[in-house]
Design a protein around this motif. Structure first.
Motif, PDB file in Angstrom:
ATOM      1  N   MET A  97      46.290 -11.537   2.499  1.00  0.00           N
ATOM      2  CA  MET A  97      47.109 -11.237   1.333  1.00  0.00           C
ATOM      3  C   MET A  97      47.640  -9.809   1.341  1.00  0.00           C
ATOM      4  N   LEU A  98      47.426  -9.095   2.411  1.00  0.00           N
ATOM      5  CA  LEU A  98      47.940  -7.730   2.514  1.00  0.00           C
ATOM      6  C   LEU A  98      48.177  -7.364   3.969  1.00  0.00           C
ATOM      7  N   GLU A  99      48.893  -6.289   4.141  1.00  0.00           N
ATOM      8  CA  GLU A  99      49.011  -5.641   5.450  1.00  0.00           C
ATOM      9  C   GLU A  99      48.462  -4.230   5.310  1.00  0.00           C
ATOM     10  N   LYS A 100      47.531  -3.886   6.174  1.00  0.00           N
ATOM     11  CA  LYS A 100      46.956  -2.540   6.163  1.00  0.00           C
ATOM     12  C   LYS A 100      47.077  -1.942   7.551  1.00  0.00           C
ATOM     13  N   GLU A 101      47.544  -0.714   7.602  1.00  0.00           N
ATOM     14  CA  GLU A 101      47.650  -0.026   8.890  1.00  0.00           C
ATOM     15  C   GLU A 101      47.244   1.427   8.739  1.00  0.00           C
ATOM     16  N   LYS A 102      46.563   1.918   9.729  1.00  0.00           N
ATOM     17  CA  LYS A 102      46.363   3.347   9.885  1.00  0.00           C
ATOM     18  C   LYS A 102      47.439   3.820  10.858  1.00  0.00           C
TER      19      LYS A 102
END
Length: 386
Positions: A97-102
């Motif tokens: 349900m999300l996109e997370k990136e460092k």
């Protein structure tokens, strides 16, 4: 209501992260939130994973008056109706349900990992789809280096990182929608231009380290008036003799030095700023109106939007006013947390019982010391009510 937090758990996150779960549960069950009958909370708590940890926290509270709200599943590429209250933490990489990136490691100054990155969610309310992006960009590691060039080398690093985020959220993988990007951009005033303006008639003294000959301090003194010290500048010291200049008329005179967003004027829009610099307020509860003397005050925490999002807001401009102000949480003498409206001229139109995506009340939170514990200092927040 969308609440984006950066450095969640504070600077000493290993010790303070244990307080986060309790804080979140108390928040969700509080009487103040009883009319928000659905919620999604995403917390990046996995600090043991250096290559992924961002310390970002994204909170979304949905008011009972909103009947049909859908959230996008990035893996299934379809919307799902939002019901109930759910909390996701630890490894967010597997949450569809999300996109997370460092940010890629070569984006980091000297390629040293730090907690910088973004979380993206997508929502659909009354057939209007939009992205909400929680972001944390790179800070100025040294006032002395920031002062050397105009724009500073740090400004260039933030420019590159923000461009990376914008490219990611409009690439070809998903349908393009309007977007709001809000969090800690770490935007700073043009340090060289600010110092040259504030100290236009001053003389500069340079102090170097005896062993390396490296500049470690700059002292700016008035040419007359007994050579009074106006500004002392070190790696983590910005000590200007008169802080009122940053507060007078809500710091309007300094806006000409707030230049970092101008590079993105074709891609991003921002409401007018009508409050003093939101960073770095003192973490001492007895000095709530003072700035720390560590950095030049600046508007670091921002709420930006795509031009299509701006058009959605302006469509209803005759029916309401979009207000924006700064809210600074701090502690009273009794130790209780409360908020101070830094722009008392702002108002909230409560005449309509219906929450609507285009009725936006945009709020900036400055440093919220002790959000999850006394030690969890300098958690930064931006909040958008819909």
């Amino acid at each position: 209501m969308a609440l984006h937090c950066q450095e969640f758990g504070g600077k000493n996150y290993e010790a303070s992260m244990s307080h986060v779960d309790k804080f979140v549960k108390e928040l969700l069950s509080s009487d103040a939130m009883k009319d928000y009958n659905r919620a999604r909370v995403y917390l990046d708590e996995n600090y043991k994973s250096q290559e992924h940890f961002t310390a970002l926290g994204s909170f979304y509270f949905l008011h009972e008056s909103l009947k049909n709200i859908y959230q996008f599943d990035f893996k299934a590429k379809k919307y799902k109706k939002v019901t109930g209250k759910e909390i996701y933490s630890d490894t967010l990489e597997s949450t569809p349900m999300l996109e997370k990136e460092k940010f890629p490691q070569d984006y980091f100054p000297e390629c040293k990992w730090s907690r910088k990155g973004f979380i993206r969610t997508r929502w659909c309310i009354t057939d209007c789809a939009f992205d909400l992006v929680n972001i944390h960009l790179f800070h100025d590691a040294s006032n002395l280096i920031a002062w050397e060039t105009s724009p500073s080398v740090y400004s260039g690093i933030r420019h590159k990182a923000l461009g990376y985020v914008l490219d990611r959220i409009i690439d070809q993988r998903f349908e393009k929608v309007s977007y709001f990007v809000f969090g800690d951009f770490n935007f700073r005033l043009d340090a060289k231009a600010v110092v040259e303006t504030l100290c236009a008639k001053a003389t500069m003294q340079t102090i170097r380290a005896a062993d390396t000959n490296e500049v470690v301090k700059l002292i700016f003194r008035e040419s007359d008036n007994d050579r009074k010290v106006m500004l002392q500048l070190e790696k983590k010291l910005f000590d200007y003799f008169n802080q009122d200049v940053f507060r007078d008329n809500n710091g309007t005179a300094l806006l000409e030095f707030d230049r970092e967003l101008s590079v993105f004027k074709d891609r991003l829009y921002e409401l007018d700023i009508s409050f003093p610099p939101s960073y770095p307020y003192s973490e001492d509860s007895s000095q709530g109106r003072q700035y720390m003397n560590t950095r030049c005050p600046a508007w670091c925490d921002r709420i930006l939007m795509s031009h299509s999002a701006k058009e959605l807001i302006l469509k209803e401009k005759d029916a309401y006013e979009v207000r924006r102000f700064s809210v600074k949480p701090h502690c009273s003498q009794e130790g209780r947390q409360h908020t101070e409206i830094c722009n008392p001229n702002s108002c909230i139109d409560k005449s309509s019982p219906e929450c609507h995506i285009f009725r936006l009340l945009i709020v900036h939170y400055a440093s919220a010391s002790g959000l999850c514990s006394r030690e969890a200092s300098h958690t930064s927040l931006s909040c958008m009510f819909m």
